[in-house]
Design a protein around this motif. Structure first.
Motif, PDB file in Angstrom:
ATOM      1  N   LEU A 125       0.519 -34.705 -24.843  1.00 19.89           N
ATOM      2  CA  LEU A 125       0.048 -34.068 -23.614  1.00 19.89           C
ATOM      3  C   LEU A 125      -1.474 -34.045 -23.583  1.00 19.89           C
ATOM      4  N   LYS A 126      -2.056 -34.790 -22.675  1.00 17.32           N
ATOM      5  CA  LYS A 126      -3.505 -34.873 -22.557  1.00 17.32           C
ATOM      6  C   LYS A 126      -3.953 -34.272 -21.227  1.00 17.32           C
ATOM      7  N   ILE A 127      -4.899 -33.367 -21.283  1.00 20.75           N
ATOM      8  CA  ILE A 127      -5.428 -32.769 -20.066  1.00 20.75           C
ATOM      9  C   ILE A 127      -5.984 -33.886 -19.170  1.00 20.75           C
ATOM     10  N   GLY A 128      -5.586 -33.878 -17.898  1.00 22.98           N
ATOM     11  CA  GLY A 128      -6.023 -34.908 -16.965  1.00 22.98           C
ATOM     12  C   GLY A 128      -4.949 -35.941 -16.671  1.00 22.98           C
ATOM     13  N   MET A 129      -3.856 -35.961 -17.448  1.00 22.73           N
ATOM     14  CA  MET A 129      -2.790 -36.928 -17.172  1.00 22.73           C
ATOM     15  C   MET A 129      -2.035 -36.533 -15.903  1.00 22.73           C
ATOM     16  N   THR A 130      -1.324 -37.460 -15.334  1.00 23.54           N
ATOM     17  CA  THR A 130      -0.586 -37.201 -14.101  1.00 23.54           C
ATOM     18  C   THR A 130       0.748 -36.523 -14.393  1.00 23.54           C
ATOM     19  N   GLN A 131       1.378 -36.032 -13.337  1.00 21.83           N
ATOM     20  CA  GLN A 131       2.699 -35.429 -13.485  1.00 21.83           C
ATOM     21  C   GLN A 131       3.685 -36.437 -14.069  1.00 21.83           C
ATOM     22  N   ALA A 132       3.624 -37.677 -13.585  1.00 21.44           N
ATOM     23  CA  ALA A 132       4.537 -38.711 -14.076  1.00 21.44           C
ATOM     24  C   ALA A 132       4.310 -38.970 -15.561  1.00 21.44           C
ATOM     25  N   GLU A 133       3.053 -38.967 -15.995  1.00 19.37           N
ATOM     26  CA  GLU A 133       2.751 -39.190 -17.412  1.00 19.37           C
ATOM     27  C   GLU A 133       3.230 -38.015 -18.261  1.00 19.37           C
ATOM     28  N   ALA A 134       3.077 -36.801 -17.749  1.00 17.79           N
ATOM     29  CA  ALA A 134       3.556 -35.624 -18.476  1.00 17.79           C
ATOM     30  C   ALA A 134       5.078 -35.646 -18.580  1.00 17.79           C
ATOM     31  N   ASP A 135       5.746 -36.047 -17.498  1.00 19.50           N
ATOM     32  CA  ASP A 135       7.201 -36.141 -17.512  1.00 19.50           C
ATOM     33  C   ASP A 135       7.675 -37.143 -18.559  1.00 19.50           C
ATOM     34  N   ALA A 136       6.986 -38.270 -18.639  1.00 23.00           N
ATOM     35  CA  ALA A 136       7.353 -39.306 -19.608  1.00 23.00           C
ATOM     36  C   ALA A 136       7.133 -38.817 -21.038  1.00 23.00           C
ATOM     37  N   ALA A 137       6.123 -37.976 -21.231  1.00 26.67           N
ATOM     38  CA  ALA A 137       5.773 -37.512 -22.573  1.00 26.67           C
ATOM     39  C   ALA A 137       6.713 -36.420 -23.077  1.00 26.67           C
ATOM     40  N   VAL A 138       7.045 -35.440 -22.215  1.00 27.83           N
ATOM     41  CA  VAL A 138       7.812 -34.288 -22.700  1.00 27.83           C
ATOM     42  C   VAL A 138       8.975 -33.896 -21.792  1.00 27.83           C
ATOM     43  N   GLY A 139       9.262 -34.716 -20.800  1.00 28.33           N
ATOM     44  CA  GLY A 139      10.376 -34.418 -19.910  1.00 28.33           C
ATOM     45  C   GLY A 139       9.927 -33.785 -18.607  1.00 28.33           C
ATOM     46  N   PRO A 140      10.756 -33.879 -17.562  1.00 28.82           N
ATOM     47  CA  PRO A 140      10.395 -33.351 -16.239  1.00 28.82           C
ATOM     48  C   PRO A 140      10.469 -31.833 -16.183  1.00 28.82           C
ATOM     49  N   PRO A 141       9.850 -31.226 -15.178  1.00 32.06           N
ATOM     50  CA  PRO A 141       9.912 -29.767 -15.039  1.00 32.06           C
ATOM     51  C   PRO A 141      11.313 -29.320 -14.669  1.00 32.06           C
ATOM     52  N   PRO A 142      11.673 -28.076 -14.997  1.00 27.56           N
ATOM     53  CA  PRO A 142      12.978 -27.551 -14.592  1.00 27.56           C
ATOM     54  C   PRO A 142      13.047 -27.462 -13.069  1.00 27.56           C
ATOM     55  N   ALA A 143      14.239 -27.298 -12.541  1.00 27.89           N
ATOM     56  CA  ALA A 143      14.454 -27.332 -11.099  1.00 27.89           C
ATOM     57  C   ALA A 143      13.570 -26.366 -10.332  1.00 27.89           C
ATOM     58  N   ASN A 144      13.410 -25.145 -10.845  1.00 30.37           N
ATOM     59  CA  ASN A 144      12.631 -24.154 -10.102  1.00 30.37           C
ATOM     60  C   ASN A 144      11.165 -24.559  -9.991  1.00 30.37           C
ATOM     61  N   ALA A 145      10.617 -25.234 -11.013  1.00 29.66           N
ATOM     62  CA  ALA A 145       9.230 -25.701 -10.951  1.00 29.66           C
ATOM     63  C   ALA A 145       9.134 -27.002 -10.170  1.00 29.66           C
ATOM     64  N   ALA A 146      10.149 -27.844 -10.288  1.00 25.95           N
ATOM     65  CA  ALA A 146      10.125 -29.143  -9.610  1.00 25.95           C
ATOM     66  C   ALA A 146      10.165 -28.992  -8.100  1.00 25.95           C
ATOM     67  N   GLU A 147      10.649 -27.841  -7.619  1.00 28.08           N
ATOM     68  CA  GLU A 147      10.725 -27.627  -6.185  1.00 28.08           C
ATOM     69  C   GLU A 147       9.355 -27.489  -5.530  1.00 28.08           C
ATOM     70  N   ALA A 148       8.337 -27.150  -6.326  1.00 24.99           N
ATOM     71  CA  ALA A 148       6.986 -27.024  -5.775  1.00 24.99           C
ATOM     72  C   ALA A 148       6.479 -28.379  -5.320  1.00 24.99           C
ATOM     73  N   GLU A 149       5.734 -28.388  -4.236  1.00 25.13           N
ATOM     74  CA  GLU A 149       5.159 -29.632  -3.743  1.00 25.13           C
ATOM     75  C   GLU A 149       4.129 -30.160  -4.742  1.00 25.13           C
ATOM     76  N   PRO A 150       3.983 -31.495  -4.847  1.00 22.59           N
ATOM     77  CA  PRO A 150       3.009 -32.063  -5.786  1.00 22.59           C
ATOM     78  C   PRO A 150       1.598 -31.537  -5.582  1.00 22.59           C
TER      79      PRO A 150
END
Length: 203
Positions: free
Chosen positions: A57-82
């Motif tokens: 996890l590197k500060i400045g990476m994109t949401q897609a990069e964070a998802d690839a690194a440690v998995g996507p956000p749970p449903a309640n967080a994923a509902e937020a707009e990008p």
């Protein structure tokens, strides 16, 4: 092959210099020793929390990069707009480590009470707040917004003394905030960009 040999020689020299007795050290090696504490923000390691991140996890990476690194956000967080702020625990992140993604970019990591994550200097949640202040004498200490003393925020911008004491808005700045609870212990450690100054998560 020659280049590798040279690099190895340099590495061995540095290791020997760091382990040499104080009386045998040259002015150059003493200067290296003096600079060592500033290395706190030089890199995100697999096992330590730094101003630059934690492991993959590197500060400045994109949401897609964070998802690839440690998995996507749970449903309640994923509902937020990008374009909004998401603050959550990824499925493959260490226990008690939260990520903050704002406007599609990873801006902050937070070690909470359930976390065993530590900084490069070995500071972790539960450590004594007064000892922390003594260790980082150059840090900025401010009162906690919602709790009385000994609660406080201890803010450090490694290598950037000009930022100490100011509200930082530079998106390239990287630092640490140690949040001390009303028991005098470190309750949270925030690492990353200016959002480490947020006192209510995403705000």
């Amino acid at each position: 092959m020659i280049r590798n040999a040279v690099l190895c020689s340099v590495a061995l020299f540095a290791l020997a210099a760091c382990n040499a007795p104080e009386s045998a050290k040259t002015p150059e090696t003493k200067a290296l020793d003096a600079a060592a504490p500033v290395a706190m923000g030089d890199a995100a390691s697999a096992n330590v929390l730094t101003p630059l991140g934690y492991g993959p996890l590197k500060i400045g990476m994109t949401q897609a990069e964070a998802d690839a690194a440690v998995g996507p956000p749970p449903a309640n967080a994923a509902e937020a707009e990008p374009s909004e702020c998401r603050y959550y625990h990824p499925p493959r992140a260490p226990e008690g480590l939260l990520v903050m993604v704002a406007n599609g970019v990873l801006t902050r990591l937070t070690a909470t009470k359930d976390s065993t994550v530590k900084t490069e200097d070995g500071v972790g949640v539960g450590d004594d707040g007064e000892q922390l202040k003594a260790r980082y004498a150059a840090a900025t200490v401010t009162p906690h917004k919602y709790q009385g003393a000994p609660s406080a925020y201890v803010t450090l911008w490694p290598g950037k003394p000009q930022l100490q004491g100011a509200y930082v808005t530079d998106p390239t700045a990287r630092g640490l905030v140690f949040e001390i609870g009303d028991d005098g212990k470190v309750a949270f450690i925030h690492a990353g960009g200016p959002s480490i100054q947020n006192v209510e998560g995403c705000s």
